[in-house]
Enzyme design. Sequence first.
Site, PDB file in Angstrom:
ATOM      1  N   ARG A  76       0.846  -1.198   0.000  1.00 48.42           N
ATOM      2  CA  ARG A  76       0.000   0.000   0.000  1.00 48.42           C
ATOM      3  C   ARG A  76       0.880   1.245   0.000  1.00 48.42           C
ATOM      4  O   ARG A  76       1.710   1.414   0.896  1.00 48.42           O
ATOM      5  CB  ARG A  76      -0.915   0.011   1.231  1.00 48.42           C
ATOM      6  CG  ARG A  76      -1.720   1.290   1.375  1.00 48.42           C
ATOM      7  CD  ARG A  76      -2.776   1.219   2.487  1.00 48.42           C
ATOM      8  NE  ARG A  76      -3.383   2.521   2.659  1.00 48.42           N
ATOM      9  CZ  ARG A  76      -3.362   3.227   3.789  1.00 48.42           C
ATOM     10  NH1 ARG A  76      -2.812   2.719   4.888  1.00 48.42           N
ATOM     11  NH2 ARG A  76      -3.913   4.415   3.847  1.00 48.42           N
ATOM     12  N   HIS A 121      -2.949  11.086   1.549  1.00 45.91           N
ATOM     13  CA  HIS A 121      -2.454  10.721   2.875  1.00 45.91           C
ATOM     14  C   HIS A 121      -1.861  11.984   3.509  1.00 45.91           C
ATOM     15  O   HIS A 121      -0.634  12.125   3.617  1.00 45.91           O
ATOM     16  CB  HIS A 121      -1.422   9.593   2.759  1.00 45.91           C
ATOM     17  CG  HIS A 121      -1.182   8.834   4.028  1.00 45.91           C
ATOM     18  ND1 HIS A 121      -1.371   7.480   4.153  1.00 45.91           N
ATOM     19  CD2 HIS A 121      -0.770   9.246   5.254  1.00 45.91           C
ATOM     20  CE1 HIS A 121      -1.063   7.083   5.392  1.00 45.91           C
ATOM     21  NE2 HIS A 121      -0.703   8.141   6.079  1.00 45.91           N
ATOM     22  N   GLU A 166      -7.373   8.159   6.901  1.00 45.43           N
ATOM     23  CA  GLU A 166      -7.641   8.671   8.243  1.00 45.43           C
ATOM     24  C   GLU A 166      -8.160  10.104   8.280  1.00 45.43           C
ATOM     25  O   GLU A 166      -7.503  11.001   8.829  1.00 45.43           O
ATOM     26  CB  GLU A 166      -6.366   8.574   9.101  1.00 45.43           C
ATOM     27  CG  GLU A 166      -5.852   7.166   9.252  1.00 45.43           C
ATOM     28  CD  GLU A 166      -4.730   7.041  10.281  1.00 45.43           C
ATOM     29  OE1 GLU A 166      -4.207   8.076  10.741  1.00 45.43           O
ATOM     30  OE2 GLU A 166      -4.396   5.900  10.637  1.00 45.43           O
ATOM     31  N   ASN A 294      -7.559   1.179   9.984  1.00 42.14           N
ATOM     32  CA  ASN A 294      -6.224   1.394  10.552  1.00 42.14           C
ATOM     33  C   ASN A 294      -6.355   1.255  12.064  1.00 42.14           C
ATOM     34  O   ASN A 294      -7.062   2.035  12.702  1.00 42.14           O
ATOM     35  CB  ASN A 294      -5.695   2.794  10.235  1.00 42.14           C
ATOM     36  CG  ASN A 294      -5.353   2.986   8.761  1.00 42.14           C
ATOM     37  OD1 ASN A 294      -5.523   2.080   7.941  1.00 42.14           O
ATOM     38  ND2 ASN A 294      -4.869   4.164   8.416  1.00 42.14           N
ATOM     39  N   TYR A 296      -4.310   0.792  15.788  1.00 39.33           N
ATOM     40  CA  TYR A 296      -3.035   0.856  16.508  1.00 39.33           C
ATOM     41  C   TYR A 296      -3.121   0.492  17.984  1.00 39.33           C
ATOM     42  O   TYR A 296      -2.232  -0.141  18.526  1.00 39.33           O
ATOM     43  CB  TYR A 296      -2.397   2.253  16.373  1.00 39.33           C
ATOM     44  CG  TYR A 296      -1.769   2.461  15.018  1.00 39.33           C
ATOM     45  CD1 TYR A 296      -0.481   2.033  14.759  1.00 39.33           C
ATOM     46  CD2 TYR A 296      -2.497   3.044  13.982  1.00 39.33           C
ATOM     47  CE1 TYR A 296       0.102   2.188  13.508  1.00 39.33           C
ATOM     48  CE2 TYR A 296      -1.930   3.198  12.726  1.00 39.33           C
ATOM     49  CZ  TYR A 296      -0.630   2.765  12.492  1.00 39.33           C
ATOM     50  OH  TYR A 296      -0.069   2.906  11.256  1.00 39.33           O
ATOM     51  N   GLU A 362      -3.589  -0.604   8.092  1.00 45.47           N
ATOM     52  CA  GLU A 362      -2.400  -0.221   8.872  1.00 45.47           C
ATOM     53  C   GLU A 362      -2.485  -0.839  10.254  1.00 45.47           C
ATOM     54  O   GLU A 362      -3.562  -0.898  10.855  1.00 45.47           O
ATOM     55  CB  GLU A 362      -2.295   1.304   9.078  1.00 45.47           C
ATOM     56  CG  GLU A 362      -1.788   2.086   7.910  1.00 45.47           C
ATOM     57  CD  GLU A 362      -1.719   3.586   8.207  1.00 45.47           C
ATOM     58  OE1 GLU A 362      -1.409   3.968   9.349  1.00 45.47           O
ATOM     59  OE2 GLU A 362      -1.986   4.360   7.274  1.00 45.47           O
TER      60      GLU A 362
HETATM   61  C1  PNW Z   1      -1.310   6.898  11.146  1.00 46.52           C
HETATM   62  N1  PNW Z   1      -2.094   9.796  16.880  1.00 46.52           N
HETATM   63  O1  PNW Z   1      -1.392   8.170  11.698  1.00 46.52           O
HETATM   64  C2  PNW Z   1      -0.957   7.263   9.745  1.00 46.52           C
HETATM   65  O2  PNW Z   1      -1.837   6.808   8.768  1.00 46.52           O
HETATM   66  C3  PNW Z   1       0.458   7.012   9.400  1.00 46.52           C
HETATM   67  O3  PNW Z   1       0.817   7.944   8.423  1.00 46.52           O
HETATM   68  C4  PNW Z   1       1.314   7.090  10.631  1.00 46.52           C
HETATM   69  O4  PNW Z   1       2.666   7.042  10.353  1.00 46.52           O
HETATM   70  C5  PNW Z   1       0.895   5.945  11.539  1.00 46.52           C
HETATM   71  O5  PNW Z   1      -0.476   6.066  11.857  1.00 46.52           O
HETATM   72  C6  PNW Z   1       1.670   5.834  12.827  1.00 46.52           C
HETATM   73  O6  PNW Z   1       1.423   6.933  13.651  1.00 46.52           O
HETATM   74  C7  PNW Z   1      -1.553   8.483  13.010  1.00 46.52           C
HETATM   75  O7  PNW Z   1      -1.383  10.737  17.318  1.00 46.52           O
HETATM   76  C8  PNW Z   1      -0.921   9.627  13.446  1.00 46.52           C
HETATM   77  O8  PNW Z   1      -2.981   9.246  17.605  1.00 46.52           O
HETATM   78  C9  PNW Z   1      -1.105  10.060  14.739  1.00 46.52           C
HETATM   79  C10 PNW Z   1      -1.923   9.338  15.590  1.00 46.52           C
HETATM   80  C11 PNW Z   1      -2.570   8.187  15.147  1.00 46.52           C
HETATM   81  C12 PNW Z   1      -2.373   7.767  13.866  1.00 46.52           C
END
Ligand code: PNW
Length: 465
Positions: A76, A121, A166, A294, A296, A362
């Site tokens: 991607r 993005h 996002e 996505n 995390y 992601e």
């Molecule tokens: C995503 N937060 O962004 C993005 O899609 C990527 O570009 C990025 O590198 C990746 O997650 C890792 O951070 C985020 O602060 C950026 O909560 C910031 C946050 C969450 C996701």
Amino acid sequence: MNMFPEDFAWGASTAAYQIEGGWDADGKGESIWDAFCHRDDSSVFERHTGDVSCNSYHLWEEDLRCIEELGLTHYRLSLSWSRLLPDGTTGHVNQQGVRYYNQVLDGLLARGVTPMVTLYHFDLPQALQDRGGWQSADTPALFDAYARFCFGAFGDRVRLWITLNEPYVCAKLGHEDGLHAPGVRGAAYRAGHHMLRAHALAWHSYDAGYRRAQGGLVSMAINSDWAEPEDADSAEDAAAAARYLAFSLGWFAWPLFVSGDYPEVMRAAVDARLPRFSGVQPAVLGTADFFALNYYTARKVRSVGVDGGAPSMKKDLGAEGVVDPAWPLCGLPWLAVAPHGLRQLLKYIKATFNHPAVYITENGFAQTGPVLMEDGERAAFYRETVGEVAKAIEEDGVDVRGYFAWSLLDNFEWTDGYGARFGLFHVDFSDDERARTMYRSGREYAAIISKHRSRSRAHRELTSS
Ligand code: PNW
């Protein structure tokens, strides 16, 4: 026994501004992230910029080698709008930008790797920011023109499209907190609304003009934490956790998948500041061909009241998420390791959005501080996370079609600059060659992919003979 479908997508993700460099090379226009990082008062970690980054604009063949080494089936990447259309409009096309992405896409296909392409993005052309950016009601149509240009130029080789990455992060960090480009405050709902309209226009354009010939799928990548009540016995915390999900995942998923409008709890809390869809054409409902998630991290959520003061998203939400002390942190304060939350969120998505096909577009884990090539913790993280995805498929019946690790390479991590490393490959940013070296976690991910692919192949041979 952890069986993935044979055509499961095993991928990794990157984004143009984070890896390409070449910020003004060969006729590229300026983006809002170029401008944001070049500000005298830049708030980015140690004033880092994406000017050179991994230099993938010149070293893309190195990226292809990394992709091959991992054994990825999918990759991607995102297109830089201002590299293709320097002033943001189709009035002037930068042919060198077109040639760049042609080379990358052809290189992927030649190696049997399926591209998933994100149109946007976070890197709006600065020329469009000067005309109001996502706060302007004219931007959705300009995005649609850009999207149609890309479908025409690259769509013969792309079957999986993501319009916007996002919109939550772009709206919240870029237009509420001012932490991301363009550094605006107090305009998150308006920006989010225009991103939804932009997405819907592009989806309809694809549907009407390209789908028949190109046969692809189009969606939007929606990010969300998993949210669970801090006190499992508290009805208030349960309601707060539901609000937390509604204000992140729901903000963008409800319009696309449920009602064509924002979640009721958002409407009730935000009231007049939340724009309306009434009369908006074309419809937003139904404009996602799959669910792109996505994921995390997770939060324990409790109800909080904010009294007085200016309107804010925090006040609208009336909830606060905290990290469970049992979840390890990985250097970034927001990123607690909670693989179980992915399975929970996948179950929630199946139940809430009528059992969509899901791509996890992601998911990853960062290291900060001194470089650790033998990153055993991250290797364990990938093993555990893929295990949670397997359970979601086998035990919960979620229709998961693919998993993309963030990220292929260490890269420019927005406000954290090069201080946070998410790569499966280490990148030496002090070296002109930007040497890429596989981490132990990369070897682990490669082993996971190869094990599951041979297992599903063997399974098919067994059941078809
Ligand atoms: C995503 N937060 O962004 C993005 O899609 C990527 O570009 C990025 O590198 C990746 O997650 C890792 O951070 C985020 O602060 C950026 O909560 C910031 C946050 C969450 C996701």
